[in-house]
Design an enzyme around this catalytic site. Sequence first.
Site, mmCIF file in Angstrom:
data_model
loop_
_atom_site.group_PDB
_atom_site.id
_atom_site.type_symbol
_atom_site.label_atom_id
_atom_site.label_comp_id
_atom_site.label_asym_id
_atom_site.label_seq_id
_atom_site.Cartn_x
_atom_site.Cartn_y
_atom_site.Cartn_z
ATOM 1 N N LYS A 33 -6.714 -3.794 -16.212
ATOM 2 C CA LYS A 33 -5.453 -3.356 -15.722
ATOM 3 C C LYS A 33 -4.548 -4.623 -16.187
ATOM 4 C CE LYS A 33 -6.851 -1.046 -11.630
ATOM 5 N NZ LYS A 33 -6.983 -1.277 -10.159
ATOM 6 N N TYR A 73 -4.595 8.643 -11.336
ATOM 7 C CA TYR A 73 -5.054 8.365 -9.957
ATOM 8 C C TYR A 73 -4.476 9.581 -9.010
ATOM 9 C CZ TYR A 73 -5.460 3.405 -10.676
ATOM 10 O OH TYR A 73 -6.232 2.132 -11.199
ATOM 11 N N ASN A 128 -6.071 -6.115 -8.357
ATOM 12 C CA ASN A 128 -7.934 -6.252 -8.502
ATOM 13 C C ASN A 128 -8.396 -6.203 -9.885
ATOM 14 O OD1 ASN A 128 -7.643 -3.486 -8.773
ATOM 15 N ND2 ASN A 128 -8.877 -2.938 -6.858
ATOM 16 N N HIS A 152 -10.342 -1.395 -13.384
ATOM 17 C CA HIS A 152 -10.617 0.294 -12.890
ATOM 18 C C HIS A 152 -11.934 0.536 -13.372
ATOM 19 C CE1 HIS A 152 -10.522 4.338 -11.934
ATOM 20 N NE2 HIS A 152 -11.013 4.672 -13.168
ATOM 21 N N GLU A 157 -12.059 11.250 -16.190
ATOM 22 C CA GLU A 157 -11.123 9.912 -16.719
ATOM 23 C C GLU A 157 -11.684 9.618 -18.420
ATOM 24 O OE1 GLU A 157 -12.311 7.157 -13.865
ATOM 25 O OE2 GLU A 157 -11.448 8.085 -12.193
HETATM 26 P P1 IDP Z 1 -11.359 1.408 -6.826
HETATM 27 O O1 IDP Z 1 -10.271 1.032 -7.825
HETATM 28 O O2 IDP Z 1 -12.193 0.468 -6.267
HETATM 29 O O3 IDP Z 1 -12.048 3.091 -7.238
HETATM 30 P P2 IDP Z 1 -9.657 3.124 -5.171
HETATM 31 O O4 IDP Z 1 -9.756 3.259 -3.713
HETATM 32 O O5 IDP Z 1 -10.072 4.218 -6.012
HETATM 33 O O6 IDP Z 1 -10.496 1.605 -5.540
HETATM 34 O O7 IDP Z 1 -7.984 2.753 -5.386
HETATM 35 C C1 IDP Z 1 -7.649 2.820 -6.732
HETATM 36 C C2 IDP Z 1 -6.636 1.470 -6.898
HETATM 37 O O8 IDP Z 1 -5.725 1.758 -6.003
HETATM 38 C C3 IDP Z 1 -7.366 0.070 -6.399
HETATM 39 O O9 IDP Z 1 -8.238 -0.283 -7.581
HETATM 40 C C4 IDP Z 1 -6.115 -0.696 -6.221
HETATM 41 O O10 IDP Z 1 -5.581 -1.060 -7.271
HETATM 42 C C5 IDP Z 1 -5.190 0.277 -5.463
HETATM 43 N N1 IDP Z 1 -5.260 0.273 -4.083
HETATM 44 C C6 IDP Z 1 -6.147 0.925 -3.037
HETATM 45 N N2 IDP Z 1 -6.107 0.726 -1.923
HETATM 46 C C7 IDP Z 1 -5.010 0.116 -1.828
HETATM 47 C C8 IDP Z 1 -3.900 -0.722 -0.931
HETATM 48 O O11 IDP Z 1 -4.359 -0.521 0.314
HETATM 49 N N3 IDP Z 1 -3.085 -1.424 -0.978
HETATM 50 C C9 IDP Z 1 -2.731 -1.674 -2.654
HETATM 51 N N4 IDP Z 1 -3.436 -1.278 -3.460
HETATM 52 C C10 IDP Z 1 -4.415 -0.456 -3.086
HETATM 53 MG MG MG Z 2 -11.229 4.621 -7.590
#
Ligand code: IDP
Ligand code: MG
Length: 149
Positions: free
Chosen positions: A9, A49, A112, A115, A126
């Site tokens: 990312k 997304y 984070n 992805h 995807e």
């Molecule tokens: P993942 O990347 O571990 O699969 P997902 O729940 O699919 O997590 O969420 C997609 C992305 O959305 C996360 O990697 C993160 O960057 C962002 N995200 C998820 N939850 C939050 C939040 O509560 N605050 C801000 N960003 C979030």
């Molecule tokens: Mg996810």
Amino acid sequence: MERTLFLVKPDAMQRGLAGEIIGRLERRGLKIVGMKLLQMDRALAEQHYAEHRGKPFFEGLVAFITSAPVIAIAWEGKNAIGTVRATIGSTDPAAAAPGTIRADLGLEKGRNLVHASDGPESAARELALFFAPGELVGWQRDVDGWVIE
Ligand code: IDP
Ligand code: MG
């Protein structure tokens, strides 16, 4: 053998962590079968997304993921989907297990680093968003699935 879609990312790209991150997955034994540098546009981000549309963080997530180039990788290997997810750690880096990419290199849920597809259906969906079938290469394997060097 499975394939999974992975993204380095914008935060990881800005911080110069792409090599470190890709190296960790390479050393696990996963093989790159597709890789490209691109800047995602809004349409691709919204498709990628789609499951998060309507959530409070969705607009910020789309703005963030389109803010700088990303590296998209198709990884292939035994249990590739679960192996990559286990290697990156849980969504919130602050809660991720030490030794995982997100725990070792990050602290914020919204930054984070990576992805990775979370299951076979999302991996297929995807991968198709980022790679045409002809863009993915094959590695020659023996009868047990090991790559022939
Ligand atoms: P993942 O990347 O571990 O699969 P997902 O729940 O699919 O997590 O969420 C997609 C992305 O959305 C996360 O990697 C993160 O960057 C962002 N995200 C998820 N939850 C939050 C939040 O509560 N605050 C801000 N960003 C979030
Ligand atoms: Mg996810």
